[in-house]
Design an enzyme around this catalytic site. Structure first.
Site, short mmCIF file in Angstrom:
data_model
loop_
_atom_site.label_atom_id
_atom_site.label_comp_id
_atom_site.label_asym_id
_atom_site.label_seq_id
_atom_site.Cartn_x
_atom_site.Cartn_y
_atom_site.Cartn_z
N THR A 126 0.82 -1.21 0.00
CA THR A 126 0.00 0.00 0.00
C THR A 126 0.86 1.26 0.00
OG1 THR A 126 -1.41 1.29 1.49
CG2 THR A 126 -0.16 -0.44 2.52
N ASP A 127 0.28 2.35 -0.52
CA ASP A 127 0.99 3.64 -0.47
C ASP A 127 1.16 4.12 0.98
OD1 ASP A 127 -1.69 4.31 0.03
OD2 ASP A 127 -1.79 5.90 -1.50
N GLU A 128 0.40 3.52 1.91
CA GLU A 128 0.46 3.98 3.30
C GLU A 128 1.79 3.66 3.97
OE1 GLU A 128 -3.17 3.48 5.49
OE2 GLU A 128 -4.36 3.40 3.66
N TYR A 151 -1.74 -0.48 11.04
CA TYR A 151 -1.96 -1.13 9.74
C TYR A 151 -0.77 -0.91 8.82
CZ TYR A 151 -3.50 -1.56 4.89
OH TYR A 151 -3.56 -1.87 3.55
N LYS A 155 2.06 -3.57 7.27
CA LYS A 155 2.27 -3.78 5.83
C LYS A 155 3.74 -3.52 5.47
CE LYS A 155 -0.45 -4.63 3.08
NZ LYS A 155 -0.92 -5.96 2.59
P1 NAD Z 1 -10.38 -6.76 2.33
O1 NAD Z 1 -10.37 -6.41 3.77
O2 NAD Z 1 -11.58 -6.45 1.51
O3 NAD Z 1 -10.12 -8.34 2.16
C1 NAD Z 1 -9.13 -9.01 2.87
C2 NAD Z 1 -9.31 -10.50 2.60
O4 NAD Z 1 -8.28 -11.22 3.29
C3 NAD Z 1 -10.65 -11.06 3.09
O5 NAD Z 1 -11.21 -11.93 2.13
C4 NAD Z 1 -10.28 -11.82 4.35
O6 NAD Z 1 -11.16 -12.90 4.63
C5 NAD Z 1 -8.89 -12.30 4.00
N1 NAD Z 1 -8.07 -12.59 5.18
C6 NAD Z 1 -7.86 -11.79 6.27
N2 NAD Z 1 -7.06 -12.41 7.15
C7 NAD Z 1 -6.74 -13.61 6.60
C8 NAD Z 1 -5.92 -14.68 7.04
N3 NAD Z 1 -5.30 -14.65 8.22
N4 NAD Z 1 -5.81 -15.75 6.23
C9 NAD Z 1 -6.45 -15.82 5.03
N5 NAD Z 1 -7.24 -14.83 4.59
C10 NAD Z 1 -7.37 -13.74 5.36
O7 NAD Z 1 -9.07 -6.12 1.72
P2 NAD Z 1 -8.79 -5.35 0.35
O8 NAD Z 1 -9.20 -3.95 0.48
O9 NAD Z 1 -9.27 -6.18 -0.76
O10 NAD Z 1 -7.19 -5.36 0.36
C11 NAD Z 1 -6.48 -6.45 -0.21
C12 NAD Z 1 -5.00 -6.18 -0.13
O11 NAD Z 1 -4.69 -4.97 -0.79
C13 NAD Z 1 -4.48 -6.02 1.30
O12 NAD Z 1 -3.23 -6.64 1.40
C14 NAD Z 1 -4.37 -4.51 1.47
O13 NAD Z 1 -3.37 -4.19 2.41
C15 NAD Z 1 -3.98 -4.09 0.08
N6 NAD Z 1 -4.35 -2.74 -0.32
C16 NAD Z 1 -5.65 -2.31 -0.19
C17 NAD Z 1 -5.99 -1.04 -0.65
C18 NAD Z 1 -7.43 -0.56 -0.59
O14 NAD Z 1 -7.69 0.60 -0.93
N7 NAD Z 1 -8.38 -1.37 -0.20
C19 NAD Z 1 -5.02 -0.20 -1.23
C20 NAD Z 1 -3.71 -0.68 -1.34
C21 NAD Z 1 -3.38 -1.95 -0.90
P1 TYD Z 2 -10.32 4.67 4.42
O1 TYD Z 2 -11.31 4.29 3.38
O2 TYD Z 2 -10.44 4.08 5.78
O3 TYD Z 2 -8.90 4.38 3.78
P2 TYD Z 2 -7.40 4.78 4.34
O4 TYD Z 2 -7.51 5.41 5.66
O5 TYD Z 2 -6.74 3.46 4.41
O6 TYD Z 2 -6.86 5.69 3.30
O7 TYD Z 2 -10.33 6.24 4.59
C1 TYD Z 2 -10.14 7.09 3.49
C2 TYD Z 2 -10.08 8.51 4.00
O8 TYD Z 2 -11.35 8.89 4.53
C3 TYD Z 2 -9.08 8.69 5.12
O9 TYD Z 2 -8.47 9.98 5.00
C4 TYD Z 2 -9.95 8.64 6.37
C5 TYD Z 2 -11.25 9.23 5.91
N1 TYD Z 2 -12.47 8.70 6.57
C6 TYD Z 2 -13.43 9.57 7.07
O10 TYD Z 2 -13.27 10.81 6.98
N2 TYD Z 2 -14.53 9.06 7.68
C7 TYD Z 2 -14.73 7.72 7.79
O11 TYD Z 2 -15.76 7.31 8.37
C8 TYD Z 2 -13.73 6.83 7.26
C9 TYD Z 2 -13.89 5.34 7.37
C10 TYD Z 2 -12.62 7.36 6.67
#
Ligand code: NAD
Ligand code: TYD
Length: 344
Positions: A126-128, A151, A155
């Site tokens: 992630t960019d985080e 988090y 990562k």
């Molecule tokens: P999500 O929370 O929607 O899904 C996570 C999945 O992982 C779920 O299906 C869950 O059941 C499974 N999981 C959790 N713990 C597990 C374990 N111990 N064993 C097996 N499976 C397990 O997540 P997402 O938003 O789809 O993110 C997927 C990946 O992308 C993550 O690694 C996250 O860090 C990364 N990512 C997400 C974003 C975003 O904006 N959502 C951005 C950049 C990177």
């Molecule tokens: P989020 O979707 O949780 O992603 P991330 O924090 O991993 O980037 O949040 C996106 C942005 O929105 C972040 O700056 C936090 C903000 N946010 C709110 O303002 N209210 C909310 O209820 C949530 C969940 C996030």
């Protein structure tokens, strides 16, 4: 590359990636390995279940034996690790889960990958991991990692392990660092699906602090295509940023959602800020573009598609917004909403 293990494939990005890969590569077999936590849903994989090139294994990535068995039984040659605890707010409430899955789980996968000798281990990051990036800076792949939430720290820890396995054991690894994704199957705890589903029901949109924090919101399929390109053309041991390079303040994102749904801006409710909230992430994605990738959807297009999907798929998210979710929502937002409203 023929038999891919997609961990976390029942989640948001993982399930989109599974559908994308099954459609794009006719000879690939896809095995999803997923614990089905609150965020993992079999419904997300409904389209894939009837496909003879698809299989599902219910398991925890921290369970080395279960991972080994799945990898051997399905002759896996490629592991793409999406599995993670992914919500920053939950990681602040209960940090143990992110450390366990994101760090220990990645380690267990790496151990099996090394033992079996996979062709590729790809880590979804992630960019985080770069931490808060002040204007006008943009993060490049060689920049230091300065994560600031449980988090993002977990990562970054996972990434360090992945890189260590490349250096120490010669495991063929790649890493992508994606910006915020939006699109179908996004669990409604994250800002965009939370605001959208609340707005549909005329409920308040809880904006943290002044809402001036910025994120790069990319369409999930653009991210999937970036991962695909790195899997096929990326250099081993390298890491690639994936995002649109366009940043949007949260307050603007919330207003656009309300406009798309024809709802009043008065639904926006400023609530207490997130502890340690990173006010800005911003990526430089030129390294991935040099491999031939580009982002296909503008923020407006991505948001419009996403909002439309939630309007048309209420049967998907309404059952989620009950039980455990309501308990989480109460814990997360009850006190926040009562806090002094921040200066706007
Ligand atoms: P999500 O929370 O929607 O899904 C996570 C999945 O992982 C779920 O299906 C869950 O059941 C499974 N999981 C959790 N713990 C597990 C374990 N111990 N064993 C097996 N499976 C397990 O997540 P997402 O938003 O789809 O993110 C997927 C990946 O992308 C993550 O690694 C996250 O860090 C990364 N990512 C997400 C974003 C975003 O904006 N959502 C951005 C950049 C990177
Ligand atoms: P989020 O979707 O949780 O992603 P991330 O924090 O991993 O980037 O949040 C996106 C942005 O929105 C972040 O700056 C936090 C903000 N946010 C709110 O303002 N209210 C909310 O209820 C949530 C969940 C996030």
């Amino acid at each position: 590359m023929r038999n891919l293990l997609i961990t976390g494939g029942a989640g948001f990005i993982g399930s989109n990636f599974v559908h994308y890969m099954l459609e794009r590569y006719e000879h690939y077999r896809i095995v999803v390995f997923d614990k089905l936590t609150y965020a993992g849903r079999m419904e997300n994989l409904a389209q894939a279940l009837a496909n003879p090139r698809f299989a599902f294994v219910h398991g925890d990535i921290c369970d080395l034996d279960a991972v080994r068995e799945a990898v051997r039984a399905h002759a896996i040659d490629t592991i793409v690790n999406f599995a993670a605890e992914t919500h920053v707010d939950r990681s602040i409430m209960t940090p143990d889960a992110v450390v366990r899955t994101n760090v220990n789980g990645t380690w267990a996968l790496l151990e099996v990958a090394r033992e079996v000798g996979v062709e590729r281990f790809h880590q979804i990051s992630t960019d985080e991991v770069y931490g808060f990036i002040p204007e006008p800076q943009r993060s490049r792949e060689g920049d230091p990692l300065e994560p600031r939430s449980p988090y993002s720290a977990s990562k970054a820890g996972a990434e360090h392990l992945v890189y260590a396995y490349f250096i120490t054991y010669g495991l063929p690894v790649t890493i992508t660092r994606g910006a915020n994704n939006i699109g179908p199957f996004h669990y409604p705890e994250k800002a965009v699906p939370l605001f959208t589903t609340n707005a549909i029901d005329d409920l308040p949109l809880p904006i943290y602090g002044d809402g001036r924090q910025v994120r790069d919101y990319q369409y999930v399929l653009d991210h999937c295509e970036g991962i695909d390109i790195v899997l096929h053309r990326g250099a081993l041991g390298e890491c690639y940023n994936v995002g649109t390079e366009v940043e949007t303040p949260n307050i603007e994102m919330a207003r656009k959602i309300l406009d798309l749904l024809g709802k009043p801006h008065s639904l926006i409710q400023h609530v207490a800020d997130r502890a340690g909230h990173d006010r800005r992430y911003a990526l430089d994605c030129s390294k991935l573009r040099a491999l031939g990738w580009h982002s296909r959807h503008s923020f407006d297009e991505a948001l419009e598609r996403t909002v439309r999907w939630y309007v048309e798929h209420q049967e998907w998210w309404r059952p989620i917004k009950s039980g455990e979710y309501l308990e989480y929502y109460r814990r997360q937002y009850a006190e926040r909403a009562q806090a002094d409203p921040p200066a706007r």
